[in-house]
Scaffold this active site. Structure first.
Site, PDB file in Angstrom:
ATOM      1  CD  GLU A   1       2.956  -3.841 -11.114  1.00  0.00           C
ATOM      2  OE1 GLU A   1       2.086  -3.077 -11.532  1.00  0.00           O
ATOM      3  OE2 GLU A   1       2.790  -4.613 -10.147  1.00  0.00           O
TER       4      GLU A   1
ATOM      5  CB  CYS B   1      -1.151   6.086 -11.537  1.00  0.00           C
ATOM      6  SG  CYS B   1      -0.853   4.774 -12.715  1.00  0.00           S
TER       7      CYS B   1
ATOM      8  CD  GLU C   1       4.582   0.100 -10.603  1.00  0.00           C
ATOM      9  OE1 GLU C   1       4.534   1.298 -10.958  1.00  0.00           O
ATOM     10  OE2 GLU C   1       5.442  -0.685 -11.023  1.00  0.00           O
TER      11      GLU C   1
ATOM     12  CG  ASN D   1      -6.757   3.375 -10.917  1.00  0.00           C
ATOM     13  OD1 ASN D   1      -6.380   2.265 -10.525  1.00  0.00           O
ATOM     14  ND2 ASN D   1      -5.916   4.323 -11.245  1.00  0.00           N
TER      15      ASN D   1
HETATM   16  P1  NAP Z   1      -5.203   3.765  -1.909  1.00  0.00           P
HETATM   17  O1  NAP Z   1      -6.143   4.452  -1.001  1.00  0.00           O
HETATM   18  O2  NAP Z   1      -3.753   3.796  -1.586  1.00  0.00           O
HETATM   19  O3  NAP Z   1      -5.737   2.265  -2.035  1.00  0.00           O
HETATM   20  C1  NAP Z   1      -5.060   1.283  -2.770  1.00  0.00           C
HETATM   21  C2  NAP Z   1      -5.227  -0.058  -2.084  1.00  0.00           C
HETATM   22  O4  NAP Z   1      -4.617  -0.004  -0.788  1.00  0.00           O
HETATM   23  C3  NAP Z   1      -6.686  -0.449  -1.857  1.00  0.00           C
HETATM   24  O5  NAP Z   1      -6.810  -1.836  -1.991  1.00  0.00           O
HETATM   25  C4  NAP Z   1      -6.901  -0.038  -0.421  1.00  0.00           C
HETATM   26  O6  NAP Z   1      -7.943  -0.742   0.210  1.00  0.00           O
HETATM   27  C5  NAP Z   1      -5.559  -0.373   0.184  1.00  0.00           C
HETATM   28  N1  NAP Z   1      -5.274   0.329   1.437  1.00  0.00           N
HETATM   29  C6  NAP Z   1      -5.733   1.542   1.843  1.00  0.00           C
HETATM   30  N2  NAP Z   1      -5.263   1.826   3.068  1.00  0.00           N
HETATM   31  C7  NAP Z   1      -4.508   0.771   3.455  1.00  0.00           C
HETATM   32  C8  NAP Z   1      -3.763   0.477   4.635  1.00  0.00           C
HETATM   33  N3  NAP Z   1      -3.685   1.318   5.665  1.00  0.00           N
HETATM   34  N4  NAP Z   1      -3.105  -0.700   4.691  1.00  0.00           N
HETATM   35  C9  NAP Z   1      -3.167  -1.556   3.670  1.00  0.00           C
HETATM   36  N5  NAP Z   1      -3.849  -1.338   2.529  1.00  0.00           N
HETATM   37  C10 NAP Z   1      -4.509  -0.175   2.408  1.00  0.00           C
HETATM   38  O7  NAP Z   1      -5.307   4.310  -3.382  1.00  0.00           O
HETATM   39  P2  NAP Z   1      -6.605   4.480  -4.269  1.00  0.00           P
HETATM   40  O8  NAP Z   1      -7.250   5.756  -3.923  1.00  0.00           O
HETATM   41  O9  NAP Z   1      -7.437   3.249  -4.235  1.00  0.00           O
HETATM   42  O10 NAP Z   1      -5.971   4.519  -5.728  1.00  0.00           O
HETATM   43  C11 NAP Z   1      -5.540   5.689  -6.304  1.00  0.00           C
HETATM   44  C12 NAP Z   1      -4.045   5.835  -6.188  1.00  0.00           C
HETATM   45  O11 NAP Z   1      -3.405   4.726  -6.816  1.00  0.00           O
HETATM   46  C13 NAP Z   1      -3.559   7.053  -6.914  1.00  0.00           C
HETATM   47  O12 NAP Z   1      -2.593   7.718  -6.160  1.00  0.00           O
HETATM   48  C14 NAP Z   1      -2.948   6.479  -8.180  1.00  0.00           C
HETATM   49  O13 NAP Z   1      -1.991   7.307  -8.774  1.00  0.00           O
HETATM   50  C15 NAP Z   1      -2.386   5.209  -7.692  1.00  0.00           C
HETATM   51  N6  NAP Z   1      -2.166   4.278  -8.797  1.00  0.00           N
HETATM   52  C16 NAP Z   1      -0.868   4.021  -9.171  1.00  0.00           C
HETATM   53  C17 NAP Z   1      -0.623   3.170 -10.228  1.00  0.00           C
HETATM   54  C18 NAP Z   1       0.776   2.875 -10.645  1.00  0.00           C
HETATM   55  O14 NAP Z   1       0.965   1.890 -11.355  1.00  0.00           O
HETATM   56  N7  NAP Z   1       1.766   3.668 -10.273  1.00  0.00           N
HETATM   57  C19 NAP Z   1      -1.692   2.563 -10.915  1.00  0.00           C
HETATM   58  C20 NAP Z   1      -2.989   2.850 -10.505  1.00  0.00           C
HETATM   59  C21 NAP Z   1      -3.207   3.716  -9.431  1.00  0.00           C
HETATM   60  P3  NAP Z   1      -9.382  -0.049   0.428  1.00  0.00           P
HETATM   61  O15 NAP Z   1      -9.965   0.207  -0.911  1.00  0.00           O
HETATM   62  O16 NAP Z   1     -10.146  -1.087   1.187  1.00  0.00           O
HETATM   63  O17 NAP Z   1      -9.152   1.198   1.197  1.00  0.00           O
END
Ligand code: NAP
Length: 493
Positions: A472, A298, A264, A163
């Site tokens: 962060e 997020c 995060e 994102n």
């Molecule tokens: P996600 O599915 O958890 O993916 C995030 C990262 O983790 C991607 O690089 C993904 O790779 C990787 N990943 C997925 N499954 C994994 C596994 N089993 N082992 C290791 N790595 C793995 O999240 P998203 O859908 O991309 O992002 C949205 C989420 O991020 C939301 O919940 C949002 O709130 C959160 N977010 C939080 C913050 C914060 O600062 N708190 C900031 C931004 C976003 P792939 O893409 O290859 O699957």
């Protein structure tokens, strides 16, 4: 490779179709690749290596060699390298913004903000690295000096979401490098290009080879790459931004070698509008918090809690504001809401909306996919949301604003805290006593009071509860990459 005509890069070489490992631009060891597409029109932007276990292990070897040298540099030397990197980022900021828009879909103005925000961490930590002060503790025994030193944690594995493909990685790389660490990183499948460009410009700025290793991997292969890093005891820290479910998995797996962990994770932000709020200001804040990046942040307001005395007036003002948003691809004139990232994101938004409507919510604006098709979704407002709805309990991550009604301050706080998440909360009020009481009572890591957008590199960003832990940014952000070493020096006479 095809790019939309109006988003051509001045430096097309910033679209890198290789992984970066040990300073080399390389394919995956087994030659596998995957395509990166533009979510606005499905055009293929690039074909990048689909890295696997062999590549992941090579990256740790490279980081290990680079770390051995980097850790011996002075804070000032590291600061100079980071400053040169910051200058490179500024020099290429328009291209970087275009790249973010191309692979992520957000409007160009938002991408420009993201690039400036992300680059701000490089500038900030270039300076903060020079202030990683230790301590001298007053002695308790004559002839014995007690010192606290700060040392880099070692190799860091950084895993980032789609994102904010530029800023989320810059926010990790900058403090890691400033502290003296080396990084192995895996960007999200949907958006590896911004990460690669960030590393490429680091290299041009003189960041030594092997300090930043970027390994694109498809969703299917991601667990293999990260699995290698989780098992390798040379990797001493995992820093992750993404969903709570993946964060929990990483923490469990990191226990095997007791790595340090920063998470995060997801949020479910309440956005509270009290009777005494400036409603126009609240609408403005909500538009920024809810509809920026089509609600895919997020820190997006997820539950909008409105006091009963201003409920109808606020709903009406919000619906009017939402109708002025222009949906379109990043290169279209005036477009201020882009597509959602992929079909799964659209399906989730549709599901939350259908669930809310089936349980009695009323649509005030929007209410479905956008007529132009693809993954475009209308900015939507629904009134009459209730706590049994999916949108009350899960992050929607789309442009849907559900309005919940509440009676009084106590009711608002109870509703706001009724979630396992604790990233951020917002509220609008003018009574000073209330402002202080509510800011204290909210269970989360960050609070926006009469503000809908509060992220900055100079303040620590981070959550509580199941939104994770660690900071962060801010001066606290550096400590995430430093270990404390207590040295007692005796026999000094
Ligand atoms: P996600 O599915 O958890 O993916 C995030 C990262 O983790 C991607 O690089 C993904 O790779 C990787 N990943 C997925 N499954 C994994 C596994 N089993 N082992 C290791 N790595 C793995 O999240 P998203 O859908 O991309 O992002 C949205 C989420 O991020 C939301 O919940 C949002 O709130 C959160 N977010 C939080 C913050 C914060 O600062 N708190 C900031 C931004 C976003 P792939 O893409 O290859 O699957």
């Amino acid at each position: 490779m095809k790019t939309a005509a109006t988003l051509e890069l001045q430096r097309p070489d910033l679209i890198l179709e290789r992984a970066i490992v040990g300073g080399e631009r390389t394919g995956a060891a087994d030659g596998r690749t995957f395509e990166v597409t533009n979510p606005a029109d499905g055009a293929v932007l690039a074909t990048v290596p689909d890295c696997g276990a062999v590549d992941a292990a090579r990256a740790v070897d490279a980081a290990d060699r680079a770390f051995a040298l980097w850790r011996t540099t002075t804070a000032k030397e590291r600061a100079n390298v980071l400053k040169a990197w910051f200058a490179k980022l500024l020099e290429n900021k328009e291209d970087l913004a275009r790249l973010v828009s191309l692979e992520q879909g957000k409007p160009l103005a938002e991408s420009r903000n993201e690039v400036m925000y992300g680059s701000g961490f490089v500038e900030w930590f270039a300076e903060e690295g020079k202030r990683a002060y230790g301590e001298i503790i007053p002695e308790t025994v004559r002839g014995r000096k007690l010192l606290l030193l700060k040392e880099p944690v070692g190799i860091v594995a950084a895993i980032t979401p789609w994102n904010f493909p530029f800023a989320m990685l810059a926010r990790k790389l900058a403090p890691a490098l400033a502290a003296g660490c080396a990084v192995v990183s895996k960007p999200a499948e949907d958006t590896p290009l911004s990460a690669l460009a960030l590393a490429l410009l680091a290299e041009e700025a003189g960041v030594p080879a092997g300090l930043i290793n970027i390994l694109p991997a498809s969703r299917a292969r991601t667990p293999e790459v990260v699995g290698v890093w989780l098992k390798d005891d040379r990797v001493r820290k995992i820093t992750f931004t993404g969903s709570t479910v993946v964060g929990k998995h990483l923490m469990r797996e990191a226990a095997g070698t007791l790595k340090r962990v920063s998470l995060e994770l997801g949020g479910n932000a309440p956005f509270i509008v009290f009777d005494d709020a400036d409603l126009d200001r609240a609408v403005e804040g909500l538009m920024a918090s809810k509809f920026r990046n089509a609600g895919q942040t997020c820190v997006s307001a997820n539950r909008i809690l409105v006091q009963e005395g201003v409920f109808d007036a606020f709903g009406q003002k919000l619906a009017e504001a939402v109708k002025t948003l222009k949906i379109g691809a990043a290169w279209e004139e005036g477009a201020n809401q882009g597509p959602l990232i992929n079909d799964r994101a659209v399906a989730k938004a549709e599901q939350h909306l259908a669930d809310a409507v089936s349980k009695g919510a009323r649509v005030l604006a929007g209410g479905s996919r956008h007529s132009r098709g693809g993954t475009f979704f209308q900015p939507t407002v629904v009134a009459g949301a209730t706590v049994d709805m999916q949108c009350a309990n899960e992050e929607t991550f789309g442009p849907i604003a559900p309005l919940f009604r509440f009676k009084d301050e106590e009711d608002a706080i109870r509703l706001a805290n009724a979630t396992q998440f604790g990233l951020i909360a917002y509220f609008y009020a003018r009574d000073l006593g209330r402002v202080w009481r509510v800011a204290q009572a909210l269970e989360c890591g960050m609070v926006g009071v009469n503000e809908g957008l509060i992220s900055t590199e100079v303040a620590p960003f981070g959550g509580t509860k199941e939104s994770g832990f660690g900071s962060e940014g801010g001066r606290q952000g550096l400590d995430e990459y430093l270990n404390l070493k207590y040295v007692a020096m005796g026999g000094l006479g």
